[in-house]
Design a protein around this motif. Structure first.
Motif, mmCIF file in Angstrom:
data_model
loop_
_atom_site.group_PDB
_atom_site.id
_atom_site.type_symbol
_atom_site.label_atom_id
_atom_site.label_comp_id
_atom_site.label_asym_id
_atom_site.label_seq_id
_atom_site.Cartn_x
_atom_site.Cartn_y
_atom_site.Cartn_z
ATOM 1 N N GLU A 80 11.166 9.873 -4.095
ATOM 2 C CA GLU A 80 10.147 8.846 -4.304
ATOM 3 C C GLU A 80 10.773 7.563 -4.852
ATOM 4 O O GLU A 80 10.386 6.450 -4.466
ATOM 5 N N ASP A 81 11.730 7.705 -5.768
ATOM 6 C CA ASP A 81 12.378 6.531 -6.344
ATOM 7 C C ASP A 81 13.116 5.738 -5.271
ATOM 8 O O ASP A 81 13.080 4.495 -5.257
ATOM 9 N N ALA A 82 13.793 6.456 -4.346
ATOM 10 C CA ALA A 82 14.505 5.768 -3.254
ATOM 11 C C ALA A 82 13.524 5.015 -2.366
ATOM 12 O O ALA A 82 13.775 3.859 -1.977
ATOM 13 N N GLU A 83 12.376 5.670 -2.062
ATOM 14 C CA GLU A 83 11.365 5.005 -1.239
ATOM 15 C C GLU A 83 10.788 3.789 -1.972
ATOM 16 O O GLU A 83 10.588 2.724 -1.383
ATOM 17 N N PHE A 84 10.530 3.960 -3.282
ATOM 18 C CA PHE A 84 9.959 2.870 -4.070
ATOM 19 C C PHE A 84 10.892 1.666 -4.065
ATOM 20 O O PHE A 84 10.460 0.519 -3.872
ATOM 21 N N ALA A 111 0.837 -1.209 0.000
ATOM 22 C CA ALA A 111 0.000 0.000 0.000
ATOM 23 C C ALA A 111 0.867 1.252 0.000
ATOM 24 O O ALA A 111 0.564 2.234 -0.679
ATOM 25 N N LYS A 112 1.957 1.208 0.782
ATOM 26 C CA LYS A 112 2.853 2.370 0.826
ATOM 27 C C LYS A 112 3.507 2.596 -0.538
ATOM 28 O O LYS A 112 3.624 3.737 -0.998
ATOM 29 N N ARG A 113 3.930 1.494 -1.180
ATOM 30 C CA ARG A 113 4.569 1.646 -2.495
ATOM 31 C C ARG A 113 3.580 2.140 -3.536
ATOM 32 O O ARG A 113 3.910 2.973 -4.386
ATOM 33 N N LYS A 114 2.349 1.631 -3.459
ATOM 34 C CA LYS A 114 1.340 2.050 -4.437
ATOM 35 C C LYS A 114 1.024 3.535 -4.298
ATOM 36 O O LYS A 114 0.734 4.213 -5.286
ATOM 37 N N LEU A 157 0.595 8.866 -6.707
ATOM 38 C CA LEU A 157 0.845 10.304 -6.712
ATOM 39 C C LEU A 157 1.439 10.746 -8.047
ATOM 40 O O LEU A 157 1.052 11.769 -8.607
ATOM 41 N N ALA A 158 2.383 9.933 -8.554
ATOM 42 C CA ALA A 158 2.989 10.277 -9.838
ATOM 43 C C ALA A 158 1.949 10.290 -10.952
ATOM 44 O O ALA A 158 1.971 11.147 -11.846
ATOM 45 N N GLU A 159 1.016 9.331 -10.900
ATOM 46 C CA GLU A 159 -0.037 9.290 -11.921
ATOM 47 C C GLU A 159 -0.954 10.496 -11.801
ATOM 48 O O GLU A 159 -1.352 11.087 -12.802
ATOM 49 N N GLU A 160 -1.293 10.878 -10.566
ATOM 50 C CA GLU A 160 -2.164 12.033 -10.360
ATOM 51 C C GLU A 160 -1.526 13.309 -10.903
ATOM 52 O O GLU A 160 -2.210 14.189 -11.437
ATOM 53 N N GLU A 161 -0.219 13.436 -10.772
ATOM 54 C CA GLU A 161 0.478 14.635 -11.228
ATOM 55 C C GLU A 161 0.983 14.498 -12.671
ATOM 56 O O GLU A 161 1.720 15.353 -13.166
ATOM 57 N N ALA A 162 0.570 13.399 -13.330
ATOM 58 C CA ALA A 162 0.914 13.166 -14.745
ATOM 59 C C ALA A 162 2.421 13.185 -14.961
ATOM 60 O O ALA A 162 2.922 13.715 -15.957
ATOM 61 N N ARG A 163 3.148 12.597 -14.030
ATOM 62 C CA ARG A 163 4.605 12.490 -14.148
ATOM 63 C C ARG A 163 4.973 11.091 -14.593
ATOM 64 O O ARG A 163 4.480 10.107 -14.023
ATOM 65 N N GLU A 164 5.859 10.991 -15.592
ATOM 66 C CA GLU A 164 6.296 9.676 -16.048
ATOM 67 C C GLU A 164 7.361 9.090 -15.134
ATOM 68 O O GLU A 164 7.475 7.875 -14.993
#
Length: 464
Positions: free
Chosen positions: A46-50, A25-28, A33-40
């Motif tokens: 965020e990448d480090a957390e992912f 759930a945390k990773r999703k 958030l990236a999808e909401e902000e239309a970021r590819e």
């Protein structure tokens, strides 16, 4: 196969599966958030957390595979042995029916005879009239016809006194304790050795930029300043003194019972420290006592679910506005989640519905009927219930709170839980001290604006 061992393995697997779901759930939340902000691409943080969450999920998958193998092995072993033991059990039961008379069991609850007392008398050579030994011998014959069998037989001198009455064994109930749902959200790291506090550097005021008014004009320059936050190392400990006779003679491994209960309470106390530690008298500074966290005041004499929904929305936007990063979880007491589940519209339709079936016009979704983990979603965030959240706040001492947090900003350092057996403390009375302890350091002060507490008279104890 030990039933207790099998139950522990199954419980451990269920807990591991729940922890894996929490990490998913945390990773999703990061990719959502990236999808909401239309970021590819993800931001570096965020990448480090992912990547960290992905590694944790892989570790949980490996742990689940190992547990599944062990559970499967135990199940197969039980199946193989069942055919052998059933025949032996039938023979022993038949023999017992022939050789014993129809009389009451030696040790029956309420008959005034104490199995443990007789056992202690015999072991300490205090059975002057021999009656305790006689009762234990009769009890050994009693249990010979029961379904539980061991390698030792039950005659005097060969284990006959080591089997307690069935009512004593089968009705053992552990104390129910809350876990550490909130603490599990924090970014957990091993506690470094050789220190009594952890100091974390922090930028106090940053640099600046500005429009250059003209060519060769002055460029904005502001010196960066720094500070640090301190997380003192604290101790959680507990102990139980036990008669050595109980440890030696009880077949229920009573030391495991004590240690399991102490460890369960340790988890509860650690969770309470993370939530509400005062920072004084040996406590850590918990989330609620951390300075500068945000508070949304919810004042209402006639609270409604719609009001609470808007207050939580306000809390979510404050994290976005002041932390400039999204929150990752909503934490509330189970009674507050039940209050939301019980809410209906004017036509009696529930406002929180299961996420299956594409619900419409609902304020939240029910993900799982679970305890101390993700139970659903609200405002796009996972909702986690924790019974350690306070419920005795406010003038009427019946208010609870709701927390909206960016969990990765919470930092929890933990040592392993250590256990000790101290026979010398009570050696004069044949008493053994069983003890557990561990160290922790916690801080929510790295980014206090990533925590918003919704509190007030609108969160009085709900009625159902």
């Amino acid at each position: 196969m030990s039933d207790e061992r099998f139950r522990r393995l199954v419980a451990r697997r269920e807990q591991t599966a729940r922890e894996r779901e929490d990490i998913l759930a945390k990773r999703k939340a990061i990719t959502d958030l990236a999808e909401e902000e239309a970021r590819e691409d993800l931001l570096p943080e965020e990448d480090a957390e992912f990547r960290e969450f992905t590694a944790q999920i892989k570790a949980k998958d490996d742990e689940l595979r190992q547990l599944d193998e062990r559970i499967s092995e135990l199940s197969e072993e039980a199946e193989r042995s069942r055919s052998v033991t059933e025949g032996a059990a039938a023979v022993k039961r038949a023999k017992a029916r022939v050789e014993t008379v129809n009389e009451a069991r030696t040790y029956v609850r309420g008959n005034g005879r104490s199995y443990l007392q007789d056992l202690a008398k015999v072991q300490l050579n205090m059975d002057t009239d021999g009656q305790a030994r006689d009762r234990l011998q009769r009890h050994a014959q009693d249990v010979a016809s029961e379904q539980e069998y061991r390698d030792l037989n039950r005659t005097d001198g060969n284990g006959g006194y080591a089997v307690p009455p069935l009512w004593l064994m089968n009705q053992f109930i552990e104390v129910a304790r809350a876990g550490r749902a909130y603490a599990n959200l924090a970014l957990s790291q091993p506690l470094p050795g050789g220190t009594d506090s952890i100091n974390i550097p922090k930028v106090a005021t940053g640099t600046t930029t500005a429009i250059q008014t003209s060519d060769n004009g002055a460029v904005s320059e502001t010196d960066l300043t720094d500070t640090f936050i301190t997380a003192p190392v604290r101790t959680i400990a507990g102990q139980q003194d036990v008669a050595i006779q109980l440890l030696d003679q009880s077949p229920v491994s009573f030391d495991e019972v004590v240690f399991r209960d102490l460890t369960a309470d340790y988890a509860t106390k650690l969770d309470l420290q993370v939530i509400s530690g005062s920072g004084m008298s040996g406590q850590v500074t918990g989330v609620r006592a951390t300075g500068s966290i945000e508070t949304v005041t919810y004042t209402s004499a006639t609270p409604t679910v719609a009001q609470l929904y808007s207050k939580i929305a306000d809390a979510v936007q404050r994290v976005h506005t002041l932390r400039f990063m999204p929150p990752t979880a909503i934490v509330m007491h189970p009674r507050r989640w039940a209050y939301l589940l019980a809410a209906t519209d004017n036509n009696g339709r529930p406002l929180v519905t299961p996420d299956a079936g594409n619900p419409q016009n609902n304020i939240a979704t029910l993900g799982a009927v679970a305890a101390e983990q993700v139970v659903g979603q609200m405002h796009g965030l996972p909702v986690i219930t924790d019974p350690n959240m306070p419920t005795t706040l406010g003038a009427g001492t019946n208010q609870d709170v709701v927390h909206i947090v960016r969990a990765s900003d919470l930092l929890l350092y933990e040592s392993g839980i250590r256990s000790r057996v101290l026979p010398d403390v009570g050696s004069g009375t044949l008493t053994v001290r069983l003890q557990v302890y561990g160290y922790l350091a916690f801080t929510a002060a790295r980014y206090p604006k990533s925590i918003v507490e919704v509190a007030g008279t609108g969160l009085v104890a709900p009625s159902f």
